[in-house]
Write an enzyme that holds these catalytic residues in place. Sequence first.
Site, PDB file in Angstrom:
ATOM      1  N   ARG A   1       0.814  -1.217   0.000  1.00 16.06           N
ATOM      2  CA  ARG A   1       0.000   0.000   0.000  1.00 16.06           C
ATOM      3  C   ARG A   1       0.851   1.272   0.000  1.00 16.06           C
ATOM      4  O   ARG A   1       0.313   2.373  -0.019  1.00 16.06           O
ATOM      5  CB  ARG A   1      -0.945   0.034   1.211  1.00 16.06           C
ATOM      6  CG  ARG A   1      -2.264  -0.684   0.990  1.00 16.06           C
ATOM      7  CD  ARG A   1      -3.282  -0.272   2.037  1.00 16.06           C
ATOM      8  NE  ARG A   1      -3.618   1.154   1.938  1.00 16.06           N
ATOM      9  CZ  ARG A   1      -4.321   1.826   2.850  1.00 16.06           C
ATOM     10  NH1 ARG A   1      -4.742   1.202   3.939  1.00 16.06           N
ATOM     11  NH2 ARG A   1      -4.580   3.110   2.690  1.00 16.06           N
ATOM     12  N   LYS A   2       2.167   1.127   0.011  1.00 14.95           N
ATOM     13  CA  LYS A   2       3.019   2.308   0.081  1.00 14.95           C
ATOM     14  C   LYS A   2       3.341   2.850  -1.314  1.00 14.95           C
ATOM     15  O   LYS A   2       2.877   2.329  -2.316  1.00 14.95           O
ATOM     16  CB  LYS A   2       4.286   1.971   0.870  1.00 14.95           C
ATOM     17  CG  LYS A   2       3.996   1.546   2.315  1.00 14.95           C
ATOM     18  CD  LYS A   2       3.178   2.586   3.065  1.00 14.95           C
ATOM     19  CE  LYS A   2       3.048   2.292   4.557  1.00 14.95           C
ATOM     20  NZ  LYS A   2       2.143   1.182   4.849  1.00 14.95           N
ATOM     21  N   ILE A   3       4.175   3.895  -1.367  1.00 13.73           N
ATOM     22  CA  ILE A   3       4.461   4.577  -2.636  1.00 13.73           C
ATOM     23  C   ILE A   3       5.040   3.609  -3.656  1.00 13.73           C
ATOM     24  O   ILE A   3       4.599   3.533  -4.806  1.00 13.73           O
ATOM     25  CB  ILE A   3       5.425   5.754  -2.414  1.00 13.73           C
ATOM     26  CG1 ILE A   3       4.836   6.775  -1.435  1.00 13.73           C
ATOM     27  CG2 ILE A   3       5.772   6.417  -3.745  1.00 13.73           C
ATOM     28  CD1 ILE A   3       3.586   7.456  -1.931  1.00 13.73           C
TER      29      ILE A   3
END
Length: 369
Positions: free
Chosen positions: A179-181
Site C-alpha cells: 500500500r506504500k508509494i
Amino acid sequence: MMRLNVPLTGAEELSAVAEVLESGYLTQGPRAAEFERQVAQLVDVPHAFATSSATTGLHLALHAAGVEAGDEVIIPDFSFPATANAVIQQGAVPVFVDIDLATFNMNPELIAAAVTERTKAIMPVHAFGLPADMDGINASAAKIGVPVIEDAACALGGTYRGRQAGSLGTAGVFSFHPRKIITTGEGGLITTADDELAERVAVLRTHGAVRGSHYMSFIDAGYNYRLSDVHAAIGVAQMVKLEYILQQRRALAKVYADALASIESVAAPVVPEGTEHAYQSYVVLLEAGIDRNSVIDAMREAGIETTLGTYSMHLQPYFRERYGIVDEQLPNATRAHHSALTLPLYPQLGEEEVRRVVDTLRNVLEAQA
C-alpha cells in the site's frame, strides 16, 4: 469493485525476481545493496539499510539511537500501531501526543508538555505521505538533546522545505508494503547521515556480527532484520517508476481536491506551504456527526473500497488498558479516528474514476443527511 490501492507492478518486477532466482543468491546481497544506494541517493544521505519491514526498521533505529528499557519515546497518537509497537519492543514507553487535525501530523506545540526526564527520543510520523512540521519537532528535540527518528513509512518522495523525508531527523524509516508509494512486497529501509548510528545499525541488523576475512565476530546481541535480494530486486524495478508514481498520485490528488470543493461536509487534505505531499493515501475528514463506518459500508455497496484513515492508538484495547489514556487528552486524534476516510488512490486510476468516487461519496452523504 474499485480497489483502495493497486501496486504498479508488471513485467519489470517479474524479470528482476527471475534474475535473482537464477543467480542462486537469494538472501541480502547485491540487489539489496543497489536498492539501498538508489534510496540513499534520492533522500540525499550517505547511509541506507534495507530491512525486513518498516516495523523492524523502527525498532532497529530506536535501538541504534540508544533507546533502552524504561525510556520514553514521544510519538503521535494517530498512526498505525506499528509506531508504538516498535517502542514497546525496545522495552520503552510510548508517550502519545495529539495531532493537528488539518494535517493529521503531530502538533509540535504539544511536545514540551510530554517531555520528562525519561524522554530519550521523538518519533514523528509523516501521516499518509505528508512530512510533519520538522522545524518545530527538531527544535524540541534539540532543546532536550534527544534524537529524532522519522516514521516516514508512507512518505518516500515527500519533501519539507526542499529536503526529502528521511533526511529531516537523525534517521528515517520507510515502508515498502504493497500500500506504500513503491513496494518490495514486504520491506523497509533506514536512512541516516549519522555515521555512528549507521555503524550500529549495520551491526545490529545482521545478528550483531562484523565480518572478518575468514568468519564473523559477534560483538552485540543483534537481529535478523535483513531484506532478501528477492524483495530488493522488486524495489530496484520500482524505483525506476517512482517519479511517474509520484506525479500520478499528485495529479489525481488535485482532481480529488477540485471535485471535493463542492462538498461542505468533507475537508480535503491540507498541504502547508513549503511541504510536498507524497499522497500514499488520500485521506479526507468528514464533518463531525457523520457516521464514517456507515459511509464505508455504503461506498462498498456502490462498488468502491474505502477505509478509515488510520488508528488513534489510545483507543485500541492494548494501549487503552496498559496506559489508561482518556479521549479528552487527545481530542484531535480521537476525532480523526472516527471521522477520517481514505479514498482510492493509485497511479492506474483515471480522472473519471476519481470523479465517480466523489460523486458517489456526495450521494452517500446526502442520503444519510
